[in-house]
Scaffold this active site. Structure first.
Site, PDB file in Angstrom:
ATOM      1  N   ASN A   9      -1.695  -2.846   2.128  1.00  0.00           N
ATOM      2  CA  ASN A   9      -2.304  -2.747   3.747  1.00  0.00           C
ATOM      3  C   ASN A   9      -2.915  -4.191   3.610  1.00  0.00           C
ATOM      4  OD1 ASN A   9      -3.564  -2.792   5.925  1.00  0.00           O
ATOM      5  ND2 ASN A   9      -5.215  -0.821   5.132  1.00  0.00           N
ATOM      6  N   TRP A  10      -2.191  -4.991   4.413  1.00  0.00           N
ATOM      7  CA  TRP A  10      -2.737  -6.382   4.560  1.00  0.00           C
ATOM      8  C   TRP A  10      -3.759  -6.444   5.569  1.00  0.00           C
ATOM      9  CZ3 TRP A  10       2.433 -10.337   5.441  1.00  0.00           C
ATOM     10  CH2 TRP A  10       2.839 -10.348   4.316  1.00  0.00           C
ATOM     11  N   LYS A  11      -4.032  -5.607   6.166  1.00  0.00           N
ATOM     12  CA  LYS A  11      -5.185  -5.439   7.298  1.00  0.00           C
ATOM     13  C   LYS A  11      -5.134  -6.674   8.059  1.00  0.00           C
ATOM     14  CE  LYS A  11      -8.066  -2.685   4.194  1.00  0.00           C
ATOM     15  NZ  LYS A  11      -9.488  -2.353   3.667  1.00  0.00           N
ATOM     16  N   HIS A  94      -6.410   5.397   8.911  1.00  0.00           N
ATOM     17  CA  HIS A  94      -7.111   4.551   8.245  1.00  0.00           C
ATOM     18  C   HIS A  94      -8.548   4.572   8.581  1.00  0.00           C
ATOM     19  CE1 HIS A  94      -8.782   0.974   5.910  1.00  0.00           C
ATOM     20  NE2 HIS A  94      -7.791   1.432   5.227  1.00  0.00           N
ATOM     21  N   GLU A  96     -10.905   2.615   8.909  1.00  0.00           N
ATOM     22  CA  GLU A  96     -11.233   1.663   9.577  1.00  0.00           C
ATOM     23  C   GLU A  96     -10.891   1.866  11.047  1.00  0.00           C
ATOM     24  OE1 GLU A  96      -9.460  -1.892   7.546  1.00  0.00           O
ATOM     25  OE2 GLU A  96     -10.889  -1.291   5.723  1.00  0.00           O
ATOM     26  N   GLU A 166      -8.420   7.877   0.516  1.00  0.00           N
ATOM     27  CA  GLU A 166      -9.099   6.524   0.510  1.00  0.00           C
ATOM     28  C   GLU A 166     -10.762   6.759   0.516  1.00  0.00           C
ATOM     29  OE1 GLU A 166      -6.714   2.704   1.270  1.00  0.00           O
ATOM     30  OE2 GLU A 166      -7.249   3.547   3.010  1.00  0.00           O
ATOM     31  N   GLY A 172     -12.991  -1.935  -0.142  1.00  0.00           N
ATOM     32  CA  GLY A 172     -13.506  -3.477  -0.025  1.00  0.00           C
ATOM     33  C   GLY A 172     -14.919  -3.596  -0.667  1.00  0.00           C
ATOM     34  N   SER A 211     -10.398  -0.421  -3.756  1.00  0.00           N
ATOM     35  CA  SER A 211     -10.854  -1.461  -4.775  1.00  0.00           C
ATOM     36  C   SER A 211      -9.923  -1.154  -5.986  1.00  0.00           C
ATOM     37  CB  SER A 211     -12.277  -1.296  -5.362  1.00  0.00           C
ATOM     38  OG  SER A 211     -13.079  -1.725  -3.942  1.00  0.00           O
ATOM     39  N   GLY A 232      -5.580  -2.938  -0.629  1.00  0.00           N
ATOM     40  CA  GLY A 232      -6.019  -3.706   0.488  1.00  0.00           C
ATOM     41  C   GLY A 232      -6.267  -5.080  -0.126  1.00  0.00           C
ATOM     42  N   GLY A 233      -7.179  -5.673  -0.448  1.00  0.00           N
ATOM     43  CA  GLY A 233      -7.387  -6.979  -0.961  1.00  0.00           C
ATOM     44  C   GLY A 233      -6.614  -7.499  -1.938  1.00  0.00           C
TER      45      GLY A 233
HETATM   46  P1  13P Z   1      -9.281  -2.493  -0.828  1.00  0.00           P
HETATM   47  O1  13P Z   1      -8.244  -2.303  -1.905  1.00  0.00           O
HETATM   48  O2  13P Z   1      -9.465  -3.837  -0.480  1.00  0.00           O
HETATM   49  O3  13P Z   1     -10.543  -1.673  -1.175  1.00  0.00           O
HETATM   50  O4  13P Z   1      -8.808  -1.734   0.427  1.00  0.00           O
HETATM   51  C1  13P Z   1      -8.354  -0.432   0.262  1.00  0.00           C
HETATM   52  C2  13P Z   1      -7.711   0.141   1.690  1.00  0.00           C
HETATM   53  O5  13P Z   1      -8.458   0.112   2.634  1.00  0.00           O
HETATM   54  C3  13P Z   1      -6.388   0.029   1.630  1.00  0.00           C
HETATM   55  O6  13P Z   1      -5.709   0.695   2.992  1.00  0.00           O
END
Ligand code: 13P
Length: 247
Positions: A9-11, A94, A96, A166, A172, A211, A232-233
């Site tokens: 997930n590149w956000k 998600h 967010e 999640e 994050g 994470s 994510g990251g």
């Molecule tokens: P991180 O891997 O950066 O913690 O993000 C997780 C995430 O929200 C994937 O959708």
């Protein structure tokens, strides 16, 4: 045995040049990876993902959709539009989106239905906040989030879906759920589904997100009910993402 899936997930990160380098690396490595992989990119880069990944083993998708098929909804993007760009997946619910854009369980459920209607595979995200975990309501929260989607679309549609656990406190933050903490919630979710349809429950991929890094992916993915990750990251760094896909 369920196949493992690792979805990035590149956000809201990326640009044409950086994406191209990342997509090319992932595409070139894909044939030798131990798990299926996918990338969920920002809307403007769907065409780039399609052009770069078409014909490869790597699937692509979006990070959100409208619950509507079309109409006067300025700024929104429909599931049908994503399908036109060859998307297989779309994230719905998600944390967010829930926390920053006010998406309710009902909205997320409507988006889940919209994704299925367009032939996409929704990746339904559920997870508790730190306050909810500390209050002992983790099970209640994730089951409520899951049930909203099931009630809207029916248990059998989970055979065309992916679920992602999640925990919000792990996203994050560098704080990963322990493999056992994640396994406990995954098992709970699967048991809930098995109560209605055991075959659907057994076949459902349940991803863990929060994470995930090359250093912790293997112990997480070794758990019996963890079928891969939502990253994510680390999905923005080719070496890290590929290492996680091979964990
Ligand atoms: P991180 O891997 O950066 O913690 O993000 C997780 C995430 O929200 C994937 O959708």
């Amino acid at each position: 045995m369920r196949t493992k899936l690792v979805a990035g997930n590149w956000k809201m990160y990326g640009n044409l040049a950086a994406n191209q380098a990342l997509l090319t690396r992932i595409r070139d490595a894909a044939a030798d990876l131990k798990s299926r992989c996918a990338v969920c990119v920002p809307f403007p880069y769907l065409g780039q993902a399609q052009a770069s990944l078409a014909g490869s083993q790597v699937a692509w998708g979006g990070q959100n959709i409208s619950e509507h098929a079309q109409g006067a909804y300025t700024g929104e993007v429909s599931a049908e539009m994503l399908a036109e760009f060859g998307c297989r997946y779309v994230l719905v619910g998600h944390s967010e989106r829930r926390a920053l854009y006010g998406e309710s369980d009902a909205t997320v459920a409507a988006k889940f239905v919209a994704a299925l209607r367009a032939g996409l595979t929704p990746i339904l995200c559920v997870g508790e906040t730190l306050a909810e975990r500390e209050a002992g309501t983790t099970s209640e929260v994730v089951i409520r989030q899951l049930d909203a989607a099931i009630n809207a679309s029916g248990i059998s549609t989970l055979s065309r879906s992916v679920l992602a656990y999640e925990p919000v406190w792990a996203i994050g933050t560098g704080k990963t759920a322990t493999p056992q903490q994640a396994q406990d919630v995954h098992a709970l979710l699967r048991a809930r589904i098995a109560g209605s349809d055991s075959a659907v429950a057994q076949g459902l991929q349940i991803l863990y997100g929060g994470s995930v890094k090359p250093g912790n992916a293997q112990e997480l993915f070794a758990m019996v009910d963890i079928d891969g990750g939502l990253i994510g990251g680390a999905s923005l760094v080719a070496d890290d993402f590929l290492a996680i896909c091979n964990a």
